[in-house]
Design a protein around this motif. Sequence first.
Motif, short mmCIF file in Angstrom:
data_model
loop_
_atom_site.label_atom_id
_atom_site.label_comp_id
_atom_site.label_asym_id
_atom_site.label_seq_id
_atom_site.Cartn_x
_atom_site.Cartn_y
_atom_site.Cartn_z
N GLY A 220 0.81 -1.37 0.37
CA GLY A 220 -0.03 -0.20 0.16
C GLY A 220 0.64 1.60 -0.26
O GLY A 220 0.85 2.06 -0.78
N GLN A 221 1.95 1.43 0.71
CA GLN A 221 2.62 2.34 0.90
C GLN A 221 3.67 2.44 -0.65
O GLN A 221 3.60 3.57 -0.78
N LEU A 222 4.08 1.60 -0.74
CA LEU A 222 5.25 1.52 -2.09
C LEU A 222 4.17 2.04 -2.67
O LEU A 222 5.31 2.57 -3.77
N THR A 223 2.71 1.67 -3.38
CA THR A 223 2.21 1.84 -4.39
C THR A 223 1.77 3.52 -4.58
O THR A 223 2.26 4.13 -5.50
N GLN A 224 1.09 4.30 -2.96
CA GLN A 224 1.76 6.02 -2.94
C GLN A 224 3.16 5.71 -3.39
O GLN A 224 3.23 7.04 -3.68
N ILE A 225 4.10 6.15 -3.26
CA ILE A 225 5.26 6.21 -3.18
C ILE A 225 5.09 6.02 -4.93
O ILE A 225 6.23 7.12 -5.70
N ARG A 226 5.37 5.26 -5.94
CA ARG A 226 5.61 4.33 -6.66
C ARG A 226 4.53 6.04 -8.06
O ARG A 226 5.23 6.45 -8.54
N ALA A 227 3.41 5.45 -6.75
CA ALA A 227 2.51 7.25 -7.65
C ALA A 227 3.61 8.46 -7.86
O ALA A 227 2.97 8.85 -8.51
N ALA A 228 4.29 8.90 -6.38
CA ALA A 228 5.14 10.16 -6.54
C ALA A 228 5.98 10.34 -7.11
O ALA A 228 6.29 10.89 -7.20
N ASN A 229 6.29 8.88 -8.30
CA ASN A 229 7.73 9.03 -8.84
C ASN A 229 8.78 9.63 -8.30
O ASN A 229 9.67 10.59 -9.06
N PRO A 230 9.58 9.50 -7.19
CA PRO A 230 10.60 10.04 -6.89
C PRO A 230 11.62 9.64 -7.22
O PRO A 230 12.00 8.02 -8.49
N ASP A 231 12.85 10.23 -7.58
CA ASP A 231 14.65 9.79 -7.28
C ASP A 231 14.67 8.40 -7.17
O ASP A 231 15.57 7.52 -7.48
N VAL A 232 14.53 8.94 -5.53
CA VAL A 232 15.47 8.00 -4.52
C VAL A 232 14.54 7.81 -3.54
O VAL A 232 13.23 8.82 -3.12
N ILE A 233 14.38 6.56 -2.78
CA ILE A 233 13.47 6.07 -1.47
C ILE A 233 14.51 6.32 -0.19
O ILE A 233 15.16 4.90 -0.70
N TYR A 234 14.07 6.81 0.72
CA TYR A 234 14.46 6.95 1.71
C TYR A 234 13.93 5.83 2.87
O TYR A 234 12.58 6.04 3.12
N VAL A 235 14.84 4.38 2.98
CA VAL A 235 13.83 3.88 3.85
C VAL A 235 14.42 3.56 5.00
O VAL A 235 15.38 2.28 5.12
N PRO A 236 14.76 4.62 6.34
CA PRO A 236 15.87 4.25 7.91
C PRO A 236 15.06 3.19 8.51
O PRO A 236 14.60 3.95 9.75
N GLY A 237 14.90 1.67 8.47
CA GLY A 237 14.08 1.14 9.31
C GLY A 237 15.28 0.20 9.07
O GLY A 237 16.11 0.31 9.13
#
Lengths: 428, 369, 308
Positions: A220-237
């Motif tokens: 769910g989260q990744l689909t929204q992120i995909r829709a925003a079309n980012p250059d990089v995704i920061y995942v500080p987990g």
Amino acid sequence: MKRTLLALLLITTLFASFACERRNGGSGTNATDGSGEIIVGYYGDLTGRTASFGTSTKNGVEMAADEINKAGGVMGRPVRVIVEDDQGEPNKAATVVSKLVNQDKVHAVLGEVASSNSLAAAPKAQEARVPMISPSSTNPNVTQVGDYIFRVCFIDPFQGDVMAKFAAKNLNAKRAAILYDFNADYSRGLREFFTRSFKGLGGEIVAEQSYTQGDRDFSGQLTQIRAANPDVIYVPGYYGEVGVISNQSKQLGIKAPLLGGDGWDSPQLWELGGASLDGNYISNHYSVDDPSPAIQKFVADYKARYNILPDALAALGYDSMKVLADAITRAGGTDSVKLREAIAQTKNYAGVTGSISIDKDRNAVKPAVVLKLVWDAAAKAGKFNYDTTIYPEGMTPPATTSAGSPAPAGAASPAAATSPASGSGTNR
Amino acid sequence: MPTFVKRILGLVIVVGVLVAVNGWASRDGLFGFGLPYYYAELLSLTGISIILAVSLNLITGFTGQFSIGHAGFMAVGAYSSVFLTVYFSQPVEVWLTGLVGATVAQALVFLGIILFGALIAALAGLVVGIPSLRLRGDYLAIVTLGFAEIIRIIILNIDRVGGATGFRGAVSPWEGRAIIPQYANFLWIGGFAVITIVVVYNIVRSDVGRALISIREDELAAEAMGINTTRYKVLAFVISSAFAGIAGSLFGHYRQFLHTNDFQFIRSIEIIIMIVLGGMGSITGAVLGAIVITILPELLRQLPGNLIHYRLVIYSALLIVIMLTRPQGVMGAREFGIPWLKRSQKQPEGDKPAGEKGVPIAQSQEVRK
Amino acid sequence: MDTFVQQLINGLNVGAIYALIALGYTMVYGILRLINFAHGDVYMVGAFAGFYIALYVGFAAGPSWMALAVVLVGAMIIAALVGMVIERFAYRPVRKYSRMTTLIMAIGVSLLIENLFVAQIGATPRAFPDFLGSQSQAPYRLFGNAAISKAQIVIFLVSIALMLLLQWVVFKTKVGTAMRAVSFNLNSAKLMGINTDAIISLTFAIGSALAAAGGVLTAQYNPNIDPLMGILTGLKAFVAAVLGGIGNIPGAVLGGLLIGAAETFVVGYGQHIGIASTYRDAVAFAILILVLLLRPSGLLGSTVQEKV
């Protein structure tokens, strides 16, 4: 009536174990500082939700203590580590540290991984004037509890900043998305400082989503992120979730690389994420693939002892014990005031996680390395390749400042002591 | 001796003991001697556990409604009261200090804060209780669990109370107190533990208590007898939540640090184990259970080996074994111990084990003079 | 639009797993009026059973339908046995006692399973081998950006097949008739000559096997398995069963799909109506409270009067 007596007896027995002690007034510092064994308390989560972190750190601490003892101890005095489990609950953390400093009369305390547990427990160490070194609590507040509280890891602002700089300068990213662990203080801290720094460098945060530790579905989260079309995704987990996130991002057809922090560093990451991790970047203290002899010896010893590759937490646990031993030597004993002074004056200590200096806020100042994750399809194994070193403000790279070949000054910075063998990455 | 003299004497003794133990457990000690700090800390935590166990026993043991969200109400009390302390109490305390002196001012402020925490927790209990208590008991279990989880998530979302870092004091120092003051000491905790026991004891022995017990025994029959079961269940639930809130405020002002990890599902389970161990429907049993469950894990630490790693395995196995052998809890509904408690509670059948249905309360009434 | 379709696929995918687990809750509740708290842990046991079968038989990760089938069926059998053992040794002895006793027993069993696993193998997450090869494969593009991965397709197909199978067993076979009779009235069923103990045991076995299937299938999409994975998933599945109408089999499926979709849509679109994605885990419980307030019998359930 029999039962009444039995119950009374039970209660009396319970209270009988409470001995009286004479109040010597003032602080409850231990008197013995001349000779005898050096008692070090370690507390961490060994049975709770984050037990894997606590166990790794404990392994590192115990291995360091054994090495010290094999080499004849600190100034001839053997080191004994008392391990206490706090089940990952702040309340229990405070209780066990109270036990360690008041009951076991330890000379120093090592722990915790989670900042919230350190924050709950640190006042107990501070009150009793027993130095505490946290191996991996990254929240800036931890060391502000008092002048007896130290750490040997980065703080959140630095690590968030490192990745933001790397993303903006080395990867030329303009649009970043963030997916962070809502329940983890560490993750929220990195998110905050990454955002601040990345915006300062002219970037834009196009999407922000969260999850909580233990979640298994991130689509769910990744689909929204995909829709925003980012250059990089920061995942500080942490690696448990990150492996799956990486996996699912590829299954959703996301091409942007993921960026992470030292929480990713674990052999488990590759098992969970596999090939999908290829091409991602993390900031870390050191690299297990770093060819410097000190690190390779640590990795080999750890592997031999525990039959698993060390993660960053194990390395930090190891370093915290070594920094403590070094400080005891310099203080000439375990007198808590002198020991505190000695830890505070730690300068360029060559640990496996980099060169450690303690600053005036009792935080470790050390460079961070950025590693690129590379998957070897033929060998079905992944590794962290050294990409670049980023120094904190006010700390100049040792020797020459020319990028790409940071020559270590003495043994000061093993983490920075890279060799061309691991590739120079994507410095653009 | 007339009853009121006995009561005053009892009060004096209780206060005396509390003050003495408080001195003994404090940093300065009593006459130069003191309880080791670590034990003193356990003593206070035990007091908080007693409040939690005895209050949960009111709804679960006496009314027969199974709640597994007690830690959620404790969290509500803890966070609301500490929020008040950190952001709003300072000016009031300064103003009162000018009027009555520092010690009294602090005590008054803290009392107000505790009552505020209890009130908010009681409101939360009302909100959760009204929809779920209309339904069969096992829904209550799952709703209370869900509610506790929602509470936790909401707290994590509020940055002013620390979010995921934990609540140590005001986020920006100029907004309020930088560090939560340690208002609570053993005098407060022990005092409220005694108050909880007395209040619950009196409720159970009153006509409200008989209504509650009749609901536990047979809800339909109770309804048929003209008892408004939902009203009584909600009442018991609200009172129980209020005491959980008190325990929360005491905890927050004793630990000076709050984090949602201390109010998880497992904490609620721990409280349930306390009353199951002690006996559902027994106040003294709940007290004993609270003492054992708080101190046992710490005693296990003293043992060599990995036994402490199996703490939770031991807990759950204990729970299963008790349910298999004595489903009403180890003590059942009987009270035990302290003779003056026992005198008003003498059972005609002597030591015959109480059955699943509990002790007939009506019989114990006649003996009381 | 493609984002919406994608979120729908994601939501239903999660929901299918909830539905498989919810079936076990609803069947057991239908018969014993017991919230089987340990059911979420049986789901976890199922996932680990699959993991260890793969480990000992020596199936490596890599596309293999055979391996998936063997692991799936093996895990279902082991979980069914675990379910029957739990019923026989924990629930049956206390069945005659009050509801609270059985509920505490259920919590005790749940905690015991979790903590034994944590104490024995540690809380470190394990990686479940990928038997579909979907984790290194690009998803199938539907339109625009909307895509569906192989693992998601398999999850849908297998769960639908299992649900149809269950429906057939319950409504078309003799055993199913007996199960329905027992859930209708245990004592009358006994008087009619039905071996109620055997039927209850069978119900636990079927419910546990379905949960294990959910565990193995979800691990094909989210390879991360750990001993505490069943807690939250189990609770949400229970909420799904209540939403659909507890004791009602199609209701459990509907409830599962709805909860899964609701959660995903809160993540996707919650911020537009002021709910951050951080509230995702609260959604199921909020739905539960709403259902209890508005329609305690659930969407498909019928109101049952408490018997005197």
